[in-house]
Design an enzyme around this catalytic site. Structure first.
Site, mmCIF file in Angstrom:
data_model
loop_
_atom_site.group_PDB
_atom_site.id
_atom_site.type_symbol
_atom_site.label_atom_id
_atom_site.label_comp_id
_atom_site.label_asym_id
_atom_site.label_seq_id
_atom_site.Cartn_x
_atom_site.Cartn_y
_atom_site.Cartn_z
ATOM 1 N N LEU A 63 3.406 7.455 -11.973
ATOM 2 C CA LEU A 63 3.402 6.187 -11.251
ATOM 3 C C LEU A 63 4.784 5.813 -10.740
ATOM 4 C CD1 LEU A 63 0.999 4.240 -13.641
ATOM 5 C CD2 LEU A 63 0.461 5.809 -11.765
ATOM 6 N N ARG A 64 5.781 6.662 -11.075
ATOM 7 C CA ARG A 64 7.147 6.561 -10.531
ATOM 8 C C ARG A 64 7.937 5.351 -11.001
ATOM 9 N NH1 ARG A 64 7.596 11.753 -9.618
ATOM 10 N NH2 ARG A 64 6.616 12.515 -7.706
ATOM 11 N N ASP A 71 -3.059 15.126 -11.294
ATOM 12 C CA ASP A 71 -1.636 15.502 -11.313
ATOM 13 C C ASP A 71 -0.917 14.764 -10.180
ATOM 14 O OD1 ASP A 71 0.685 16.689 -12.200
ATOM 15 O OD2 ASP A 71 0.353 18.570 -11.141
ATOM 16 N N HIS A 73 5.259 10.847 -3.193
ATOM 17 C CA HIS A 73 6.633 11.003 -2.694
ATOM 18 C C HIS A 73 6.833 10.162 -1.437
ATOM 19 C CE1 HIS A 73 8.001 14.159 -5.366
ATOM 20 N NE2 HIS A 73 6.943 14.893 -5.092
#
Length: 422
Positions: A64-65, A304, A308
Protein backbone atom coordinates in the site's frame (compact mmCIF):
# COMPACT_ATOMS: atom_id res chain seq x y z
CA UNK A 1 -28.94 -1.52 9.23
CA UNK A 2 -30.70 -4.71 8.15
CA UNK A 3 -30.12 -5.81 4.58
CA UNK A 4 -31.53 -8.54 2.36
CA UNK A 5 -29.48 -9.63 -0.65
CA UNK A 6 -32.17 -11.07 -2.86
CA UNK A 7 -32.00 -13.90 -5.35
CA UNK A 8 -28.23 -14.16 -5.78
CA UNK A 9 -26.17 -17.25 -6.55
CA UNK A 10 -24.54 -17.75 -3.16
CA UNK A 11 -21.16 -19.48 -3.34
CA UNK A 12 -19.55 -20.26 0.00
CA UNK A 13 -16.53 -22.55 -0.48
CA UNK A 14 -16.12 -23.09 3.27
CA UNK A 15 -19.52 -24.83 3.35
CA UNK A 16 -19.29 -26.20 -0.20
CA UNK A 17 -22.45 -24.22 -0.90
CA UNK A 18 -23.61 -23.13 -4.34
CA UNK A 19 -27.30 -22.20 -4.25
CA UNK A 20 -29.66 -19.47 -5.38
CA UNK A 21 -31.12 -17.97 -2.22
CA UNK A 22 -31.60 -14.81 -0.19
CA UNK A 23 -28.98 -13.67 2.32
CA UNK A 24 -29.88 -11.64 5.40
CA UNK A 25 -27.58 -9.22 7.26
CA UNK A 26 -28.13 -7.54 10.62
CA UNK A 27 -25.73 -5.57 12.81
CA UNK A 28 -22.89 -6.15 10.36
CA UNK A 29 -23.13 -9.95 10.45
CA UNK A 30 -24.80 -12.74 8.52
CA UNK A 31 -28.19 -13.24 10.16
CA UNK A 32 -29.71 -15.89 7.93
CA UNK A 33 -29.58 -17.70 4.63
CA UNK A 34 -32.60 -18.83 2.67
CA UNK A 35 -35.11 -17.90 5.35
CA UNK A 36 -35.07 -14.63 7.32
CA UNK A 37 -34.60 -14.80 11.09
CA UNK A 38 -37.69 -14.24 13.22
CA UNK A 39 -38.87 -10.65 13.15
CA UNK A 40 -36.43 -9.62 10.41
CA UNK A 41 -37.56 -6.56 8.44
CA UNK A 42 -35.09 -5.30 5.83
CA UNK A 43 -34.10 -1.64 5.78
CA UNK A 44 -32.68 -2.14 2.29
CA UNK A 45 -32.94 -4.80 -0.38
CA UNK A 46 -30.08 -5.50 -2.81
CA UNK A 47 -31.25 -7.26 -5.97
CA UNK A 48 -28.67 -9.88 -6.91
CA UNK A 49 -30.49 -11.88 -9.59
CA UNK A 50 -28.04 -13.42 -12.11
CA UNK A 51 -25.18 -12.30 -9.88
CA UNK A 52 -22.78 -14.19 -7.64
CA UNK A 53 -22.73 -13.48 -3.92
CA UNK A 54 -19.57 -14.67 -2.17
CA UNK A 55 -17.33 -13.76 0.76
CA UNK A 56 -15.21 -10.65 0.29
CA UNK A 57 -11.86 -11.41 -1.31
CA UNK A 58 -8.75 -11.71 0.87
CA UNK A 59 -5.50 -10.58 -0.77
CA UNK A 60 -2.39 -12.11 0.81
CA UNK A 61 0.07 -9.57 -0.58
CA UNK A 62 -0.69 -5.92 -1.33
CA UNK A 63 1.85 -3.16 -0.94
CA UNK A 64 0.00 0.00 0.00
CA UNK A 65 3.17 2.15 -0.11
CA UNK A 66 2.46 3.84 3.20
CA UNK A 67 4.37 4.75 5.27
CA UNK A 68 7.36 5.86 3.26
CA UNK A 69 6.38 5.92 -0.42
CA UNK A 70 3.32 8.11 -0.54
CA UNK A 71 4.37 9.40 -3.97
CA UNK A 72 3.29 5.99 -5.33
CA UNK A 73 0.09 5.37 -3.35
CA UNK A 74 -1.48 5.58 0.10
CA UNK A 75 -3.52 3.33 2.33
CA UNK A 76 -6.58 5.43 1.51
CA UNK A 77 -6.10 5.33 -2.27
CA UNK A 78 -5.42 1.59 -2.42
CA UNK A 79 -8.16 0.69 0.05
CA UNK A 80 -10.59 2.51 -2.21
CA UNK A 81 -9.29 0.51 -5.18
CA UNK A 82 -9.56 -2.73 -3.23
CA UNK A 83 -13.18 -2.00 -2.40
CA UNK A 84 -14.09 -3.43 -5.79
CA UNK A 85 -14.41 -6.91 -4.34
CA UNK A 86 -11.47 -7.18 -1.94
CA UNK A 87 -12.39 -6.67 1.70
CA UNK A 88 -9.13 -7.73 3.38
CA UNK A 89 -5.61 -6.66 2.39
CA UNK A 90 -2.44 -8.10 3.90
CA UNK A 91 0.40 -5.60 3.98
CA UNK A 92 3.99 -6.97 3.96
CA UNK A 93 6.50 -5.37 6.34
CA UNK A 94 8.71 -3.70 3.70
CA UNK A 95 7.38 -0.22 4.39
CA UNK A 96 9.60 2.70 5.39
CA UNK A 97 10.09 2.37 8.28
CA UNK A 98 9.53 -1.40 8.21
CA UNK A 99 6.82 -2.97 10.34
CA UNK A 100 9.24 -4.04 13.06
CA UNK A 101 7.74 -2.11 15.97
CA UNK A 102 4.20 -2.02 17.42
CA UNK A 103 4.00 1.73 16.79
CA UNK A 104 4.11 1.18 13.03
CA UNK A 105 1.38 -1.46 13.27
CA UNK A 106 -0.82 0.92 15.21
CA UNK A 107 -0.15 3.77 12.75
CA UNK A 108 -1.24 1.60 9.80
CA UNK A 109 -4.32 0.44 11.70
CA UNK A 110 -5.39 4.03 12.34
CA UNK A 111 -4.87 5.03 8.72
CA UNK A 112 -6.85 2.02 7.48
CA UNK A 113 -9.68 2.71 9.92
CA UNK A 114 -9.84 6.33 8.77
CA UNK A 115 -10.07 5.18 5.13
CA UNK A 116 -12.82 2.71 6.03
CA UNK A 117 -12.79 0.92 2.67
CA UNK A 118 -11.10 -2.39 3.52
CA UNK A 119 -9.57 -4.30 6.38
CA UNK A 120 -5.80 -3.90 6.37
CA UNK A 121 -3.84 -6.61 8.18
CA UNK A 122 -0.10 -6.43 8.74
CA UNK A 123 2.77 -8.88 8.69
CA UNK A 124 5.54 -8.08 11.14
CA UNK A 125 9.23 -8.13 10.21
CA UNK A 126 11.25 -11.22 11.02
CA UNK A 127 14.36 -9.15 11.63
CA UNK A 128 15.09 -5.58 12.65
CA UNK A 129 14.83 -3.21 9.69
CA UNK A 130 14.51 -6.35 7.53
CA UNK A 131 18.29 -6.55 7.43
CA UNK A 132 18.51 -10.27 8.23
CA UNK A 133 20.75 -9.74 11.25
CA UNK A 134 18.95 -9.18 14.58
CA UNK A 135 15.55 -10.69 15.34
CA UNK A 136 12.57 -8.40 15.65
CA UNK A 137 10.35 -8.47 18.73
CA UNK A 138 7.86 -10.87 17.21
CA UNK A 139 5.86 -11.33 20.40
CA UNK A 140 5.27 -7.58 20.66
CA UNK A 141 4.28 -7.44 16.98
CA UNK A 142 1.83 -10.28 17.52
CA UNK A 143 0.33 -8.49 20.52
CA UNK A 144 -0.01 -5.37 18.36
CA UNK A 145 -2.12 -7.29 15.87
CA UNK A 146 0.23 -8.73 13.23
CA UNK A 147 -1.23 -11.89 11.68
CA UNK A 148 2.19 -13.34 10.94
CA UNK A 149 5.83 -12.46 10.39
CA UNK A 150 7.70 -12.14 7.12
CA UNK A 151 11.02 -11.38 5.46
CA UNK A 152 9.18 -8.70 3.48
CA UNK A 153 10.61 -9.80 0.15
CA UNK A 154 14.17 -9.56 1.48
CA UNK A 155 15.21 -13.18 2.08
CA UNK A 156 17.50 -13.92 5.03
CA UNK A 157 20.75 -15.22 3.58
CA UNK A 158 22.23 -16.35 6.90
CA UNK A 159 20.80 -19.80 7.65
CA UNK A 160 21.63 -19.54 11.34
CA UNK A 161 19.72 -16.28 11.70
CA UNK A 162 16.77 -17.74 9.77
CA UNK A 163 16.71 -20.83 11.98
CA UNK A 164 16.66 -18.69 15.11
CA UNK A 165 13.87 -16.57 13.63
CA UNK A 166 11.79 -19.65 12.82
CA UNK A 167 12.34 -21.03 16.32
CA UNK A 168 11.22 -17.75 17.84
CA UNK A 169 8.13 -17.62 15.62
CA UNK A 170 7.22 -21.23 16.47
CA UNK A 171 7.35 -20.37 20.17
CA UNK A 172 4.48 -17.92 19.66
CA UNK A 173 2.62 -20.09 17.11
CA UNK A 174 3.18 -17.50 14.39
CA UNK A 175 2.99 -18.32 10.70
CA UNK A 176 6.15 -17.26 8.87
CA UNK A 177 5.76 -15.82 5.36
CA UNK A 178 8.93 -16.39 3.35
CA UNK A 179 10.08 -15.21 -0.07
CA UNK A 180 11.40 -18.19 -2.05
CA UNK A 181 14.56 -16.58 -3.39
CA UNK A 182 18.26 -17.12 -2.90
CA UNK A 183 19.57 -13.54 -2.75
CA UNK A 184 22.94 -14.57 -4.19
CA UNK A 185 21.29 -16.01 -7.31
CA UNK A 186 18.42 -13.56 -7.56
CA UNK A 187 20.24 -10.54 -8.97
CA UNK A 188 18.72 -10.35 -12.42
CA UNK A 189 15.95 -8.93 -14.54
CA UNK A 190 14.27 -11.86 -16.27
CA UNK A 191 13.89 -15.62 -16.29
CA UNK A 192 17.18 -17.24 -17.24
CA UNK A 193 16.50 -18.65 -20.69
CA UNK A 194 16.49 -17.97 -24.39
CA UNK A 195 14.29 -14.89 -24.20
CA UNK A 196 16.54 -13.17 -21.65
CA UNK A 197 19.61 -14.09 -23.70
CA UNK A 198 18.03 -12.72 -26.89
CA UNK A 199 17.10 -9.46 -25.16
CA UNK A 200 20.44 -9.13 -23.39
CA UNK A 201 18.83 -9.16 -19.93
CA UNK A 202 20.54 -10.72 -16.92
CA UNK A 203 18.80 -13.92 -15.89
CA UNK A 204 17.38 -15.26 -12.64
CA UNK A 205 17.56 -19.08 -12.68
CA UNK A 206 14.81 -21.32 -11.33
CA UNK A 207 17.41 -22.56 -8.85
CA UNK A 208 17.24 -19.16 -7.13
CA UNK A 209 13.70 -20.14 -6.12
CA UNK A 210 14.01 -23.88 -5.61
CA UNK A 211 17.31 -23.72 -3.72
CA UNK A 212 15.78 -21.36 -1.19
CA UNK A 213 12.67 -23.52 -0.83
CA UNK A 214 14.72 -26.68 -0.32
CA UNK A 215 16.76 -25.08 2.47
CA UNK A 216 13.71 -23.65 4.17
CA UNK A 217 11.80 -26.94 3.96
CA UNK A 218 14.60 -28.68 5.83
CA UNK A 219 14.34 -26.08 8.59
CA UNK A 220 10.58 -26.61 8.71
CA UNK A 221 11.15 -30.35 8.97
CA UNK A 222 13.43 -29.79 11.98
CA UNK A 223 11.33 -27.16 13.78
CA UNK A 224 7.70 -27.86 12.84
CA UNK A 225 7.00 -24.15 12.32
CA UNK A 226 4.18 -23.11 9.98
CA UNK A 227 5.64 -21.53 6.84
CA UNK A 228 3.90 -19.95 3.88
CA UNK A 229 5.85 -19.46 0.65
CA UNK A 230 4.68 -16.40 -1.27
CA UNK A 231 4.47 -15.91 -5.04
CA UNK A 232 5.85 -19.12 -6.51
CA UNK A 233 6.88 -18.83 -10.16
CA UNK A 234 8.21 -22.19 -11.36
CA UNK A 235 7.14 -25.77 -12.01
CA UNK A 236 9.93 -27.18 -9.88
CA UNK A 237 8.86 -25.02 -6.93
CA UNK A 238 5.30 -26.36 -7.18
CA UNK A 239 6.68 -29.89 -7.15
CA UNK A 240 8.76 -29.21 -4.03
CA UNK A 241 5.77 -27.81 -2.15
CA UNK A 242 3.56 -30.71 -3.25
CA UNK A 243 6.06 -33.24 -1.93
CA UNK A 244 6.44 -31.37 1.36
CA UNK A 245 2.67 -31.27 1.84
CA UNK A 246 2.46 -34.98 1.03
CA UNK A 247 5.06 -35.56 3.76
CA UNK A 248 2.82 -33.73 6.21
CA UNK A 249 4.93 -30.60 6.61
CA UNK A 250 2.95 -27.51 7.73
CA UNK A 251 3.62 -25.51 4.58
CA UNK A 252 1.38 -23.56 2.22
CA UNK A 253 2.02 -21.44 -0.86
CA UNK A 254 0.37 -18.92 -3.15
CA UNK A 255 0.82 -17.53 -6.64
CA UNK A 256 0.44 -14.01 -8.02
CA UNK A 257 -2.39 -13.84 -10.52
CA UNK A 258 -0.17 -12.36 -13.26
CA UNK A 259 2.02 -15.48 -13.21
CA UNK A 260 -1.05 -17.48 -14.25
CA UNK A 261 -1.41 -15.44 -17.45
CA UNK A 262 1.94 -13.98 -18.53
CA UNK A 263 5.25 -15.59 -19.49
CA UNK A 264 8.75 -14.52 -20.48
CA UNK A 265 7.45 -14.05 -24.04
CA UNK A 266 5.60 -10.95 -22.82
CA UNK A 267 8.99 -9.27 -22.19
CA UNK A 268 9.66 -9.06 -25.92
CA UNK A 269 9.68 -5.40 -26.81
CA UNK A 270 11.14 -4.61 -23.38
CA UNK A 271 7.69 -3.97 -21.89
CA UNK A 272 8.65 -2.61 -18.48
CA UNK A 273 5.12 -3.24 -17.19
CA UNK A 274 6.12 -6.93 -17.23
CA UNK A 275 9.20 -6.30 -15.09
CA UNK A 276 8.32 -8.26 -11.94
CA UNK A 277 9.99 -10.23 -9.17
CA UNK A 278 9.94 -13.18 -9.26
CA UNK A 279 10.28 -12.94 -13.03
CA UNK A 280 7.78 -14.21 -15.56
CA UNK A 281 8.97 -17.66 -16.53
CA UNK A 282 8.31 -20.19 -19.29
CA UNK A 283 5.01 -21.46 -20.68
CA UNK A 284 5.71 -24.78 -18.96
CA UNK A 285 6.08 -22.98 -15.64
CA UNK A 286 2.82 -21.07 -16.18
CA UNK A 287 0.98 -24.32 -16.92
CA UNK A 288 2.45 -25.94 -13.79
CA UNK A 289 1.35 -22.99 -11.66
CA UNK A 290 -2.16 -23.32 -13.05
CA UNK A 291 -2.11 -27.03 -12.26
CA UNK A 292 -0.87 -26.25 -8.75
CA UNK A 293 -3.80 -23.91 -8.18
CA UNK A 294 -6.20 -26.53 -9.54
CA UNK A 295 -4.92 -29.29 -7.22
CA UNK A 296 -4.77 -27.01 -4.19
CA UNK A 297 -1.00 -27.22 -3.74
CA UNK A 298 -1.14 -23.46 -4.21
CA UNK A 299 -3.92 -22.60 -1.80
CA UNK A 300 -4.37 -18.95 -2.69
CA UNK A 301 -4.18 -16.49 -5.55
CA UNK A 302 -2.97 -13.00 -4.63
CA UNK A 303 -2.52 -9.72 -6.48
CA UNK A 304 1.09 -9.04 -5.41
CA UNK A 305 -0.07 -5.44 -5.79
CA UNK A 306 2.78 -2.96 -6.32
CA UNK A 307 1.57 0.44 -7.50
CA UNK A 308 4.11 2.81 -9.06
CA UNK A 309 4.18 6.39 -10.21
CA UNK A 310 4.50 6.70 -14.04
CA UNK A 311 8.20 7.60 -13.98
CA UNK A 312 9.06 4.29 -12.29
CA UNK A 313 8.24 2.41 -15.50
CA UNK A 314 9.52 4.88 -18.13
CA UNK A 315 13.27 4.22 -17.97
CA UNK A 316 15.09 1.49 -19.95
CA UNK A 317 13.93 -1.96 -18.78
CA UNK A 318 16.85 -2.60 -16.45
CA UNK A 319 16.39 0.74 -14.69
CA UNK A 320 12.65 0.40 -14.08
CA UNK A 321 11.12 -0.70 -10.79
CA UNK A 322 9.55 -4.18 -10.66
CA UNK A 323 5.91 -4.75 -9.88
CA UNK A 324 2.35 -4.68 -11.24
CA UNK A 325 -0.70 -2.82 -10.01
CA UNK A 326 -3.05 -5.73 -9.41
CA UNK A 327 -5.98 -4.85 -7.16
CA UNK A 328 -8.31 -3.88 -10.00
CA UNK A 329 -7.75 -7.12 -11.92
CA UNK A 330 -7.45 -9.78 -9.19
CA UNK A 331 -11.00 -11.07 -9.52
CA UNK A 332 -11.39 -10.72 -13.29
CA UNK A 333 -8.06 -12.40 -14.10
CA UNK A 334 -8.87 -15.19 -11.65
CA UNK A 335 -12.23 -15.69 -13.35
CA UNK A 336 -10.34 -16.22 -16.62
CA UNK A 337 -9.29 -19.57 -15.15
CA UNK A 338 -12.95 -20.61 -15.32
CA UNK A 339 -13.13 -19.60 -18.97
CA UNK A 340 -9.92 -21.54 -19.63
CA UNK A 341 -11.38 -24.59 -17.84
CA UNK A 342 -8.59 -24.66 -15.26
CA UNK A 343 -10.89 -24.27 -12.25
CA UNK A 344 -14.61 -24.24 -11.54
CA UNK A 345 -16.16 -20.99 -10.35
CA UNK A 346 -16.51 -22.20 -6.73
CA UNK A 347 -12.85 -23.32 -6.77
CA UNK A 348 -11.67 -19.91 -8.00
CA UNK A 349 -13.66 -18.21 -5.25
CA UNK A 350 -12.15 -20.62 -2.71
CA UNK A 351 -8.62 -19.61 -3.71
CA UNK A 352 -9.56 -15.95 -3.19
CA UNK A 353 -11.50 -16.26 0.07
CA UNK A 354 -11.55 -19.34 2.26
CA UNK A 355 -8.09 -20.47 1.13
CA UNK A 356 -6.31 -17.26 2.18
CA UNK A 357 -8.39 -17.13 5.38
CA UNK A 358 -7.15 -20.58 6.41
CA UNK A 359 -3.55 -19.64 5.66
CA UNK A 360 -3.90 -16.57 7.89
CA UNK A 361 -5.91 -18.35 10.56
CA UNK A 362 -8.76 -15.86 10.22
CA UNK A 363 -12.37 -16.40 11.23
CA UNK A 364 -13.56 -14.99 7.92
CA UNK A 365 -13.78 -15.91 4.27
CA UNK A 366 -17.14 -17.66 4.70
CA UNK A 367 -20.85 -16.87 4.96
CA UNK A 368 -21.90 -18.85 8.03
CA UNK A 369 -24.60 -17.34 10.19
CA UNK A 370 -22.86 -15.07 12.70
CA UNK A 371 -19.89 -14.34 10.42
CA UNK A 372 -18.89 -10.75 9.70
CA UNK A 373 -20.75 -9.62 6.58
CA UNK A 374 -17.79 -8.98 4.27
CA UNK A 375 -19.39 -9.72 0.91
CA UNK A 376 -18.59 -9.38 -2.77
CA UNK A 377 -21.37 -9.31 -5.37
CA UNK A 378 -20.30 -9.62 -8.99
CA UNK A 379 -21.84 -10.21 -12.38
CA UNK A 380 -19.95 -13.07 -14.06
CA UNK A 381 -21.43 -12.31 -17.49
CA UNK A 382 -20.31 -8.69 -17.86
CA UNK A 383 -17.58 -8.21 -20.46
CA UNK A 384 -15.33 -5.20 -20.12
CA UNK A 385 -12.05 -3.83 -21.35
CA UNK A 386 -9.34 -2.74 -18.95
CA UNK A 387 -8.18 0.76 -19.76
CA UNK A 388 -5.72 2.80 -17.65
CA UNK A 389 -8.33 5.48 -17.06
CA UNK A 390 -10.64 3.09 -15.21
CA UNK A 391 -8.00 1.59 -12.90
CA UNK A 392 -8.98 2.78 -9.42
CA UNK A 393 -5.54 2.25 -7.91
CA UNK A 394 -3.22 5.21 -8.03
CA UNK A 395 -0.76 2.88 -9.73
CA UNK A 396 -1.69 2.58 -13.41
CA UNK A 397 1.17 0.15 -14.14
CA UNK A 398 -0.71 -2.86 -15.50
CA UNK A 399 0.38 -4.97 -18.48
CA UNK A 400 -3.25 -6.08 -18.84
CA UNK A 401 -4.40 -2.72 -20.19
CA UNK A 402 -6.39 -3.41 -23.32
CA UNK A 403 -7.33 -6.95 -22.27
CA UNK A 404 -10.94 -8.05 -22.68
CA UNK A 405 -12.10 -9.42 -19.31
CA UNK A 406 -15.29 -11.00 -18.08
CA UNK A 407 -16.87 -10.66 -14.65
CA UNK A 408 -17.19 -7.38 -12.81
CA UNK A 409 -17.93 -6.42 -9.20
CA UNK A 410 -21.16 -4.50 -8.76
CA UNK A 411 -21.22 -4.13 -4.97
CA UNK A 412 -19.00 -4.76 -1.97
CA UNK A 413 -20.08 -4.82 1.66
CA UNK A 414 -17.65 -4.42 4.55
CA UNK A 415 -19.19 -5.43 7.84
CA UNK A 416 -22.60 -5.10 6.22
CA UNK A 417 -21.87 -1.55 5.02
CA UNK A 418 -21.68 -0.80 1.29
CA UNK A 419 -18.20 0.46 0.41
CA UNK A 420 -18.42 0.01 -3.37
CA UNK A 421 -21.34 0.13 -5.79
CA UNK A 422 -24.87 1.40 -5.40
Amino acid sequence: MRTMIQGGRIIDPARQMDVVADLFIAKGRIAGLGQPPDGFIADQVIAAHDRVVCPGLIDLCARLREPGQERKATIASESAAAAGGITTLVCPPDTDPPIDEPAVVEWIRRRAKAAGQARVLTLGALTRRLRGERLAEMAALQDAGCVGVSDGGRPIANSRVLRRALEYAATFNLTVFLTPLDPDLGHGLAHEGQVAARLGLSGIPVAAETGSIARNLELVRDLGVRVHFGRLSSARAVDLIARAQADGLPVTADVAVHHLHLTEIDLIGFDSRCHVRPPLRSLRDKDALRAGVATGVLGAICSDHQPHEPDAKLAPFGDTEPGISGLDTLLALSLCLVRDEVLSLPAVIERLTWGPARILGLESGHLDVGAVADICIFDPAVEWRLEPGIIRSRGQNSPFAGWELQGRVVQTLLGGRTVFGD
